[in-house]
Enzyme design. Sequence first.
Site, PDB file in Angstrom:
ATOM      1  N   HIS A 136      47.612  34.628  24.506  1.00 48.36           N
ATOM      2  CA  HIS A 136      47.581  34.504  25.893  1.00 48.36           C
ATOM      3  C   HIS A 136      48.142  33.297  26.743  1.00 48.36           C
ATOM      4  O   HIS A 136      48.089  33.248  28.023  1.00 48.36           O
ATOM      5  CB  HIS A 136      45.942  34.388  26.368  1.00 48.36           C
ATOM      6  CG  HIS A 136      45.226  35.828  25.775  1.00 48.36           C
ATOM      7  ND1 HIS A 136      44.722  35.797  24.736  1.00 48.36           N
ATOM      8  CD2 HIS A 136      45.280  36.919  26.260  1.00 48.36           C
ATOM      9  CE1 HIS A 136      44.034  37.284  24.680  1.00 48.36           C
ATOM     10  NE2 HIS A 136      44.703  37.767  25.540  1.00 48.36           N
ATOM     11  N   LYS A 146      45.960  42.517  31.562  1.00 53.10           N
ATOM     12  CA  LYS A 146      45.343  41.910  32.783  1.00 53.10           C
ATOM     13  C   LYS A 146      45.914  40.484  33.043  1.00 53.10           C
ATOM     14  O   LYS A 146      46.291  40.061  34.274  1.00 53.10           O
ATOM     15  CB  LYS A 146      43.774  42.197  32.841  1.00 53.10           C
ATOM     16  CG  LYS A 146      43.111  41.885  34.036  1.00 53.10           C
ATOM     17  CD  LYS A 146      41.634  41.872  33.824  1.00 53.10           C
ATOM     18  CE  LYS A 146      40.946  41.344  34.983  1.00 53.10           C
ATOM     19  NZ  LYS A 146      39.541  41.603  34.686  1.00 53.10           N
TER      20      LYS A 146
END
Length: 526
Positions: A165, A321
């Site tokens: 991430h 997202k």
Amino acid sequence: MGGVGSVCEVTRFYATTPIYYVNDEPHIGHAYTTIVGDAVTRWHRLLGEDVKYLTGTDEHGLKIQQAAAAAGRSPQDFADGIAPRFAETWTSLDIANDDFIRTTEPRHRAAVQELLQRCYDNGDIELDQYRGKYCVRCEAYYADDELLPGDPTDPDAADGLCPIHKLPVVVLEEENYFFRLSRYADRLLDWYEAHPGSIVPEFRGNEAIGFIRAGLRDFSISRTSLDWGIPLPWDERHVAYVWFDALTNYLSAVGFGQPGDGGRDGGVDAWWPADVQLIGKDIIRFHCVYWPAMLLSAGLEPPKRFAVGGWLLVDNEKMSKTTGNVVKPRDLVDTVGVDGLRYYVLADTAYGNDGDFTTEGLVGRYNSDLANNLGNLMSRVATVVGSKCGGVGPAPNPDSPLAAAADGAVAGATAGWAGIAPSRALEATWGLIRATNAYLETNEPWKAEPGPGVDDVLGDAVEALRIVAILASPALPTTAQQIWERLGLDGAVTDQRIPADVAWAAVSGPADRPITKAPPLFPRIT
Ligand code: MSP
């Protein structure tokens, strides 16, 4: 796996998707794996197997607790809002899952506690103190050498960044129960050696074996710092680590940990080990290393096969997202329809590789393979049968040159679906479509006078389309049924059986049936 003790032995086929975190709305990254699993299981239903296709939602853990808090809702309330969105999205994409599991269900809690207890009783779970760097989005600890460099001047990012991430990790220190994964390295390597091909594609398997060879660290399976989870049966101060919890869903759905391990349809004995577990490449370590070790510890077999997919990328970034580049299925369905979207994700990328999502790619595939090839074949066959054959399907020639093309398509599709390679299965199927279009172009029945010559050509073409409808139905369920009906055939295309019903000119087909001319199956998009 054959059913035990029944007079008529039916092969069972149990397939699963990952369960999706409810902190995110469904996007086509999630849809990708779910569509692949749907098409594969639809194929196995055509083979006459007793299929169970499972998907669901992953609702516990820190990530969900934080997302709920940010939304000002309780975790349960928050999960209750999102889980149905996944279920509705799957319905809207014609996903024929047989079950939808939520990790907040009582049946799942029972299964997790049973699995924990079995591993604990086997001496593979022990209490220890732990301090480590944790990515909340991955719900995983990382070693220093796995992290990306942080920003030493920023106290929030000084400890390093998650390799997936690219966000700061947090330092967690707590008393945890640990699963003694380090004891399982040899057993896992032995298991994989004894079960070659159990991870497809092969290069992804090598990645998993690489993790094991590099050495296995014990992993923490409990938390005291959070209460949104399932308590350990022997120590209620701790809740189960979300990955231990989540992985167990595959057993919960077949009745594990419930009275008699039963279930109306035979339960664990009948359905475990799963035949194929579809996963994304980011969760290989959890599925191909942790999960088989947990199962072996509990005296259960690892799944027969893992099929590891790549990511759908947008501009070289994973659609997520976190990256902020999500594409919602609904937006694409408005353009290319449900079958258009399904076909694109199945055909455009070899499963296992990353796929690059672009609107041009989506529309390009739609126009070339669906509008120009399949749609055009249906239209011209219906038109020429209407104008030259009195609107009634002629009989196929048993020795037609298309018979070999049909056999080749059946063989290629069979091998493709069996190998969890949808793009190859569809390439083989489209081979028959192209051969049939080419056959029509060579013979030009639209230019000939009505008579036996035209009938021969069109009889072959309608028979080829009948076989195409069956072979394409796992990818294009609605269109396949429309073709079926336009060919004047009764019942459901999904009730056909492979191989019997895809043999050339061997079963009653469109001969003597009214062929319907109707608007294009796939209007061209400009
Ligand atoms: N909840 C865990 C899985 C637990 S399974 C016991 C999880 N959830 S997830 O919602 O983040 O991701 C679920 C799956 O969706 C993963 O296999 C992941 O690879 C896949 N995808 C999510 N985004 C994706 C793309 N952009 N492309 C393809 N698949 C991706 O991890």
